[in-house]
Scaffold this motif. Structure first.
Motif, PDB file in Angstrom:
ATOM      1  N   ARG A   1       0.841  -1.196   0.000  1.00 30.86           N
ATOM      2  CA  ARG A   1       0.000   0.000   0.000  1.00 30.86           C
ATOM      3  C   ARG A   1       0.882   1.254   0.000  1.00 30.86           C
ATOM      4  NH1 ARG A   1      -5.264  -0.343   1.454  1.00 30.86           N
ATOM      5  NH2 ARG A   1      -4.889  -2.194   2.728  1.00 30.86           N
ATOM      6  N   THR A   2       0.490   2.257  -0.775  1.00 31.72           N
ATOM      7  CA  THR A   2       1.242   3.514  -0.820  1.00 31.72           C
ATOM      8  C   THR A   2       0.523   4.582   0.000  1.00 31.72           C
ATOM      9  OG1 THR A   2       0.135   4.497  -2.737  1.00 31.72           O
ATOM     10  CG2 THR A   2       1.909   2.904  -3.184  1.00 31.72           C
ATOM     11  N   GLN A   3       1.116   5.769   0.034  1.00 33.23           N
ATOM     12  CA  GLN A   3       0.501   6.875   0.768  1.00 33.23           C
ATOM     13  C   GLN A   3      -0.733   7.406   0.050  1.00 33.23           C
ATOM     14  OE1 GLN A   3       1.505   7.952   3.835  1.00 33.23           O
ATOM     15  NE2 GLN A   3       2.968   6.254   3.757  1.00 33.23           N
ATOM     16  N   GLN A   4      -0.854   7.144  -1.259  1.00 34.24           N
ATOM     17  CA  GLN A   4      -2.004   7.604  -2.026  1.00 34.24           C
ATOM     18  C   GLN A   4      -3.164   6.622  -1.872  1.00 34.24           C
ATOM     19  OE1 GLN A   4      -1.056   8.922  -6.095  1.00 34.24           O
ATOM     20  NE2 GLN A   4       1.093   8.591  -5.573  1.00 34.24           N
ATOM     21  N   HIS A   5      -4.337   7.141  -1.588  1.00 34.83           N
ATOM     22  CA  HIS A   5      -5.497   6.286  -1.369  1.00 34.83           C
ATOM     23  C   HIS A   5      -5.794   5.442  -2.616  1.00 34.83           C
ATOM     24  CE1 HIS A   5      -9.349   4.908   0.113  1.00 34.83           C
ATOM     25  NE2 HIS A   5      -9.922   5.331  -1.004  1.00 34.83           N
ATOM     26  N   GLY A   6      -5.941   4.133  -2.414  1.00 35.82           N
ATOM     27  CA  GLY A   6      -6.295   3.240  -3.517  1.00 35.82           C
ATOM     28  C   GLY A   6      -5.158   2.911  -4.461  1.00 35.82           C
TER      29      GLY A   6
END
Length: 268
Positions: free
Chosen positions: A97-102
């Motif tokens: 998972r990254t810091q950007q949602h989705g």
């Protein structure tokens, strides 16, 4: 090492664009990045992650592997767990998972890098495309069926088909109009020149650029693939014309046979 924190349905089944008989089910297996890292704290490579995940599954399910109940193999972005008795395959895609949602990072073994994927955005893109052309998902299934019926010679990724038809949905009315537009776009191309279908072209024979990550999802296709793709699209238009002519003459069964051969081939 493989501490799973979430599972996200991924692929054509999750987006309702799978074709009948398509038994590949995809999941993003979201991992804890800290647990995944090497002992010195550095990031583990994409290729190593896929290989180790495949090895772990083979060891954990050693009895089933030995009996031939399941087959486990490393793939481009995932580990494929195949059940030969049912032809079912579950593709497990390691994801971070990254810091950007989705937004997630998934492996690209060809480059040994982690690349971005945004499954929710593609699903939203298809929903918006349906608002412009209610038949877009049916069109995607038909084109995927055509691709499958051509066999291994037709290697355009199914993800590319979804990107293209969702992009072109608003410009073409109805089911037949959108499907024909797909074949028209390919058939009018020059087999000896680079083919840019979506996004800025690069040095690859075919460009279908993911609108979010910027990755060319058709990057692995060769000039030979391009030539065969264009040739098969031209044949598809001829068969569509033949089916239309037969239907106009009142020979509905003949028209159906042509369409079945075009979009279904020898698959039951």
């Amino acid at each position: 090492m493989f501490e799973v924190v979430d599972e996200v349905p991924h692929g054509s089944h999750a987006r309702d664009t799978a074709i009948v008989g398509f038994k590949d089910i995809d999941y993003l297996v979201v991992l804890n990045p800290t647990a995944l890292n090497k002992l010195d704290g550095t990031e583990r490579s994409a290729r190593d992650t896929v290989a180790r995940l495949a090895r772990m599954i083979r060891e954990r399910r050693g009895g089933l592997v030995a009996q031939g109940t399941i087959e486990v193999r490393s793939q481009e972005h995932s580990v494929g767990v195949k059940y030969p008795g049912t032809r079912l395959r579950v593709d497990l895609v390691p994801a971070l998972r990254t810091q950007q949602h989705g937004c997630f990072l998934i492996p690209n073994r060809a480059t040994d890098e982690w690349m971005e994927t945004r499954p929710y955005l593609l699903k939203g893109r298809l929903t918006r495309a349906e608002g412009e052309n209610a038949h877009v998902k049916k069109a995607i299934r038909l084109v995927k069926g055509w691709r499958r019926a051509r066999g291994k010679a037709m290697q355009i990724p199914s993800y590319a088909v979804e990107l293209l038809l969702s992009e072109w949905a608003g410009a073409h009315a109805g089911l037949s109009g959108l499907v024909r537009a797909f074949f028209d776009r390919l058939a009018t191309a020059h087999a000896g020149q680079r083919l840019a279908l979506l996004g800025e072209p690069d040095r690859s024979p075919i460009t279908v650029r993911d609108p979010w990550s910027g990755v060319n999802v058709a990057d692995e296709l060769s000039a030979d693939h391009r030539a065969r793709l264009i040739e098969n699209a031209r044949r598809a238009l001829e068969e569509l014309d033949e089916a239309k002519s037969l239907a106009t003459e009142g020979r509905g069964r003949g028209a159906l046979g042509v369409l079945r051969r075009l979009f279904k081939g020898n698959y039951d």
